[in-house]
Design a protein around this motif. Sequence first.
Motif, PDB file in Angstrom:
ATOM      1  N   MET A 176      -5.546  -2.903   9.529  1.00  0.00           N
ATOM      2  CA  MET A 176      -3.873  -1.504   9.340  1.00  0.00           C
ATOM      3  C   MET A 176      -4.370  -0.585   9.965  1.00  0.00           C
ATOM      4  N   GLN A 177      -3.277  -0.573  10.453  1.00  0.00           N
ATOM      5  CA  GLN A 177      -3.578   0.881  10.412  1.00  0.00           C
ATOM      6  C   GLN A 177      -1.964   1.472  10.673  1.00  0.00           C
ATOM      7  N   ILE A 178      -1.346   2.742   9.933  1.00  0.00           N
ATOM      8  CA  ILE A 178      -0.424   2.939   9.506  1.00  0.00           C
ATOM      9  C   ILE A 178       0.105   4.505   9.747  1.00  0.00           C
ATOM     10  N   ALA A 179       0.834   4.447  11.206  1.00  0.00           N
ATOM     11  CA  ALA A 179       1.215   5.784  11.056  1.00  0.00           C
ATOM     12  C   ALA A 179       2.718   6.145  10.558  1.00  0.00           C
ATOM     13  N   THR A 180       2.086   7.608  10.460  1.00  0.00           N
ATOM     14  CA  THR A 180       2.901   8.479   9.858  1.00  0.00           C
ATOM     15  C   THR A 180       3.765   9.833  10.533  1.00  0.00           C
ATOM     16  N   LEU A 237       0.756  -0.842  -0.419  1.00  0.00           N
ATOM     17  CA  LEU A 237       0.160   0.381  -0.016  1.00  0.00           C
ATOM     18  C   LEU A 237       1.023   1.582   0.173  1.00  0.00           C
ATOM     19  N   ILE A 238       1.540   1.227   0.870  1.00  0.00           N
ATOM     20  CA  ILE A 238       2.654   2.078   0.973  1.00  0.00           C
ATOM     21  C   ILE A 238       3.635   2.301  -0.384  1.00  0.00           C
ATOM     22  N   LYS A 239       4.003   1.419  -0.936  1.00  0.00           N
ATOM     23  CA  LYS A 239       5.289   1.367  -2.722  1.00  0.00           C
ATOM     24  C   LYS A 239       3.631   2.022  -3.432  1.00  0.00           C
ATOM     25  N   LYS A 240       2.091   1.842  -3.165  1.00  0.00           N
ATOM     26  CA  LYS A 240       1.678   2.122  -4.233  1.00  0.00           C
ATOM     27  C   LYS A 240       1.380   3.465  -4.302  1.00  0.00           C
ATOM     28  N   ALA A 283      -4.928   7.039  20.963  1.00  0.00           N
ATOM     29  CA  ALA A 283      -6.223   6.424  21.554  1.00  0.00           C
ATOM     30  C   ALA A 283      -7.422   7.276  20.603  1.00  0.00           C
ATOM     31  N   GLY A 284      -7.831   7.394  19.908  1.00  0.00           N
ATOM     32  CA  GLY A 284      -8.621   7.357  18.523  1.00  0.00           C
ATOM     33  C   GLY A 284      -8.918   8.874  17.955  1.00  0.00           C
ATOM     34  N   LYS A 285      -7.829   9.622  18.287  1.00  0.00           N
ATOM     35  CA  LYS A 285      -7.697  11.308  17.850  1.00  0.00           C
ATOM     36  C   LYS A 285      -8.010  11.563  16.985  1.00  0.00           C
ATOM     37  N   VAL A 286      -6.980  10.735  15.808  1.00  0.00           N
ATOM     38  CA  VAL A 286      -7.465  10.403  14.997  1.00  0.00           C
ATOM     39  C   VAL A 286      -8.365   9.387  13.902  1.00  0.00           C
ATOM     40  N   ILE A 287      -8.898   9.898  12.706  1.00  0.00           N
ATOM     41  CA  ILE A 287     -10.072   8.983  12.044  1.00  0.00           C
ATOM     42  C   ILE A 287      -9.455   8.527  10.835  1.00  0.00           C
ATOM     43  N   ASN A 288      -9.261   7.399  10.789  1.00  0.00           N
ATOM     44  CA  ASN A 288      -8.565   7.270   9.111  1.00  0.00           C
ATOM     45  C   ASN A 288      -9.485   7.363   8.096  1.00  0.00           C
ATOM     46  N   GLY A 289      -8.907   8.115   7.157  1.00  0.00           N
ATOM     47  CA  GLY A 289      -9.557   8.373   5.688  1.00  0.00           C
ATOM     48  C   GLY A 289     -10.165   9.888   5.680  1.00  0.00           C
ATOM     49  N   GLY A 290      -9.873  10.788   7.243  1.00  0.00           N
ATOM     50  CA  GLY A 290     -10.792  11.878   7.406  1.00  0.00           C
ATOM     51  C   GLY A 290      -9.045  13.270   6.726  1.00  0.00           C
ATOM     52  N   LYS A 334      -7.583   6.976   2.934  1.00  0.00           N
ATOM     53  CA  LYS A 334      -8.329   6.427   2.348  1.00  0.00           C
ATOM     54  C   LYS A 334      -7.789   5.008   2.292  1.00  0.00           C
ATOM     55  N   GLU A 335      -7.033   4.731   1.363  1.00  0.00           N
ATOM     56  CA  GLU A 335      -6.691   3.083   0.360  1.00  0.00           C
ATOM     57  C   GLU A 335      -6.548   2.445   1.950  1.00  0.00           C
ATOM     58  N   GLU A 336      -6.175   2.686   3.026  1.00  0.00           N
ATOM     59  CA  GLU A 336      -5.942   1.465   4.116  1.00  0.00           C
ATOM     60  C   GLU A 336      -7.107   1.560   4.723  1.00  0.00           C
ATOM     61  N   ALA A 337      -8.416   2.553   4.818  1.00  0.00           N
ATOM     62  CA  ALA A 337      -9.920   2.668   4.696  1.00  0.00           C
ATOM     63  C   ALA A 337     -10.926   1.183   4.291  1.00  0.00           C
TER      64      ALA A 337
END
Length: 541
Positions: free
Chosen positions: A497-501, A443-446, A534-541, A483-486
């Motif tokens: 999957m949960q990727i921190a950046t 996914l990261i390479k894509k 902690a759930g403070k960041v929502i994937n895809g947001g 978005k791809e992760e979601a």
Amino acid sequence: MRRKITLQKLYILFLCIHAVLLMVGGFTVREDKFYFGEEISYTEVEPGSHEVLEDGIQRYVLACEFNHASDKGICDTLLFYTNHQEVHVYADNELIYERNRADSVFGHTTGAVWNMMEFPADTKEIVVSIKAIYHSGEQNHHIFYVGNGINMIRQMVHDSAFAMGVSLLLVIIGSCMVIYWLFLCRKTRVALELLYIGILAVLIGIWAFTEERTIMILFDNRVYASYVTYTLLMLIGITFLFFVKQYIVKEGRCFHKFLALFGFGGMSLMVLLQCLNLADFKETVWIVHIVLVCDLLYFLLGILSKVRNRRHKKHVGLNTAGLAVLAAAVGVELYAYYAQVVNMQIFGMFGLLAYIIILGLEVAADASEKIAEMRKAEIYKELAEKDMLTKCYNRNAYNEDIQKKNFGSNVFVVMFDLNELKKCNDTLGHMEGDRYLIDSANLIKKIFDDYGKVYRIGGDEFCIIMENSSEEEICVLIKKLMKEEAAYNEQSKNVHMQIATGYAQFDAGMDMELDKTRSRADERMYENKRQLKAGKVINGG
């Protein structure tokens, strides 16, 4: 950046130019020829008289005292060979055949011709008038044959079959060598000598094929055929030079350049004189002959150098034999050309065929070994710099890359970390943990592969160095990744999957090296990691 003009590029250019000229000539060259008779009817006949007139015309008179076949409704046929000469044939003072010089940029001649014409069965006398176009052909001696035309052609085909077969075999073998190199060796640039020997075999095969008497009769446009013959001869010389340089004489670049420039210059001069109607190829072909002799001497010097240095004994033995065959073939051809002897090239063609087959097999075998070694080297290199699980570049590759380059201020380091990888391994097993790693890396390479190399620098840490980028561009790419992760998580049954950046820009005043920039990107990544947990960041947001 200016591209350097090399001899190889010049050689390819000459091949392309002559290929175009040969095709154009095939459609444009015409000759002024009158022919009498619908059906072409092997006995040598002596002319009753032969005289040379004041204007250089040779006049032969043949008394028709041989047997006729008029009772079968078939006229007799006269056959004789001329080399760049105008011909007029009269049967009882009536013109039955003529061949005049052409007026074309591709030749101002008649070419080399086997003249074949029918004459009425009741003919009492045949007069043949021959005028040389060039001074070199004024003293040519001519032999005349009479008989049934169909039988003549059948006999010629029979006599030429072996030589034509050898010529075609050379073309086929040479084509196979060229195709082998293009498909298996071109990318790795190994065994370039195989390409040259393949082209050489094709050129020699076509040249020899066009020189056979059967082709001379069946292919009636002798002006264009003459142009093809001389063009092929020019290309044979320069191709052989490149083969010798690549296969035998690895050193001595100055001498090779001199011969190559002499060859190209000679070819250019011949074409220029031909196009300007100052001198036909027939008159300047001695330049090609000098080039061929010089190439053979260059070949000999290369062999002597290897003998003196005691290197490549196998190559020395094979190529010494090859040199002898080539020297004999060239010697016979030069003798036949200047002595006006027809169809002598077969004496060297069979030996040349054997030499090229043996040489081609040896070069192809060497090429296969080199390709196998290069593939092994590529595998070892890939093992050294690639992570085998994710196919990303590894930490060694990262360390080498940051030491090789000088980075500017518009360089960013982006870090990635996989949350809950240990939990995935412990609860779902290591196979699912590996799937988490592989799918995350893909996914990261894509998203980021077009912007730089993706490195796996730790167990669950990935990194990319983006040059000539901006903070806005990186933010857009990170949103795409989320978005791809979601979308992945919606379809995945086991792995979540949960990727921190995190990213940071290289600062020459703050960072002595790129690792300092990576450390700052690490800090931002771990902050993002804590927010995700902690759930403070929502994937895809």
